[in-house]
Scaffold this active site. Structure first.
Site, PDB file in Angstrom:
ATOM      1  CG  ASP A 103       2.909  13.792 -19.049  1.00  0.00           C
ATOM      2  OD1 ASP A 103       2.905  13.081 -20.071  1.00  0.00           O
ATOM      3  OD2 ASP A 103       3.882  14.524 -18.742  1.00  0.00           O
ATOM      4  CE1 TYR A 126       1.029  12.139 -27.859  1.00  0.00           C
ATOM      5  CE2 TYR A 126       1.730  13.418 -25.954  1.00  0.00           C
ATOM      6  CZ  TYR A 126       1.451  12.199 -26.539  1.00  0.00           C
ATOM      7  OH  TYR A 126       1.566  11.038 -25.803  1.00  0.00           O
TER       8      TYR A 126
END
Length: 283
Positions: A103, A126
């Site tokens: 997500d 990330y």
């Protein structure tokens, strides 16, 4: 069919291994960094060809979100470059790949569940490396299924559920953010969905998977303590601003699961029911 599982000792990889006995028609090659260095392209090519791999489930990733902000080289190697090596290797064999993403490819500024066609806009190293990995696997392997998930936990490895259980037993008071909204994902449920996709035939594209429902990290913690029978810890709600971290977290990262449910005919459990099952198994 010969199937390569990477990251087999992580949360998702461990849950996949538990389910493998239910699929005796497949031969599984369970690997972690000791068995296969996925950041070495020659090693990946050799492993895939030598073992006549037909499909890859890539559970391996650099997931230390805050550490990634200063460890960009290794994060990129694991989240962007390694998936491309796998995709290119399996494409030469005419095989398929299931690649697990996150997500965090979204910045969390939306207020309705994210669908697969929403434009990604990561706010962290990330998230950026995972998004680049998505682009890479799609480019190098035609038959790639990308599964974005969120708030993953299981009875294996280090995760939020285990941490909150430990802290709940150690501390009289605990502060947890209430203004970051999403949905927990029991890794076992995701593993079941992955096996369903393999059984029915991998349909390329991007998919979203988490458990059903919505909560904050604060709500999640309260549920963990209630189900685990922890009554001595007072959990207080915190604003994100009161708990600064090196990496920016999405404020809202609820994923719409319509596409994966309709494509593969799966039913996804409610997050609290799955949490109960996980804690019961851990006990």
């Amino acid at each position: 069919m010969n199937i390569l599982i990477t990251g087999c000792n992580g949360q998702l990889g461990s849950e996949i291994r538990l389910l493998e006995d239910n699929y005796p028609q497949y031969t599984f090659f369970n690997t972690d960094k000791d068995e296969l260095d996925i950041t070495n392209q020659l090693a990946v090519d050799d492993f895939v060809n030598r073992n006549e791999i037909d499909g890859i489930v890539n559970c391996a990733a650099y997931t230390a979100v805050d550490k990634a902000e200063t460890d960009q080289k290794l994060c990129t190697a694991l989240n962007t470059e390694a998936p491309v090596y796998m995709a290119a290797a399996i494409e030469k064999r005419g095989g398929w790949m299931i690649h697990v993403s996150t997500d965090y490819v979204f910045n969390g500024k939306k207020h309705t569940p994210y669908v697969e066609t929403d434009t990604p806009c990561p706010d962290s190293v990330y998230g950026s490396t995972k998004l680049a990995g998505e682009f890479g696997v799609s480019k190098f392997c035609k038959k790639t299924m990308i599964v974005r998930t969120a708030w993953l936990y299981s009875g294996f490895g280090n995760n939020f559920v285990k941490t909150m259980m430990r802290l709940g037993r150690e501390k009289a008071e605990l502060g947890v953010v209430f203004d970051q909204i999403g949905t927990p994902t029991y890794a076992r449920d995701l593993a079941v969905a992955i096996f369903t996709a393999i059984e029915k035939g991998v349909t390329p594209g991007v998919y979203h998977f988490s458990n059903e429902g919505v909560c904050s990290w604060y709500d999640f913690t309260k549920a963990i303590h209630r189900i685990a029978g922890i009554t001595t810890c007072n959990v207080k709600p915190l604003h994100t601003s009161e708990y600064p971290t090196p990496a920016t977290r999405p404020a809202y990262s609820v994923l719409d699961k319509t596409k994966i449910k309709e494509t593969y005919g799966i039913e996804i459990p409610y997050w609290e029911n799955s949490l109960e099952e996980c804690i019961k198994r851990m006990k």
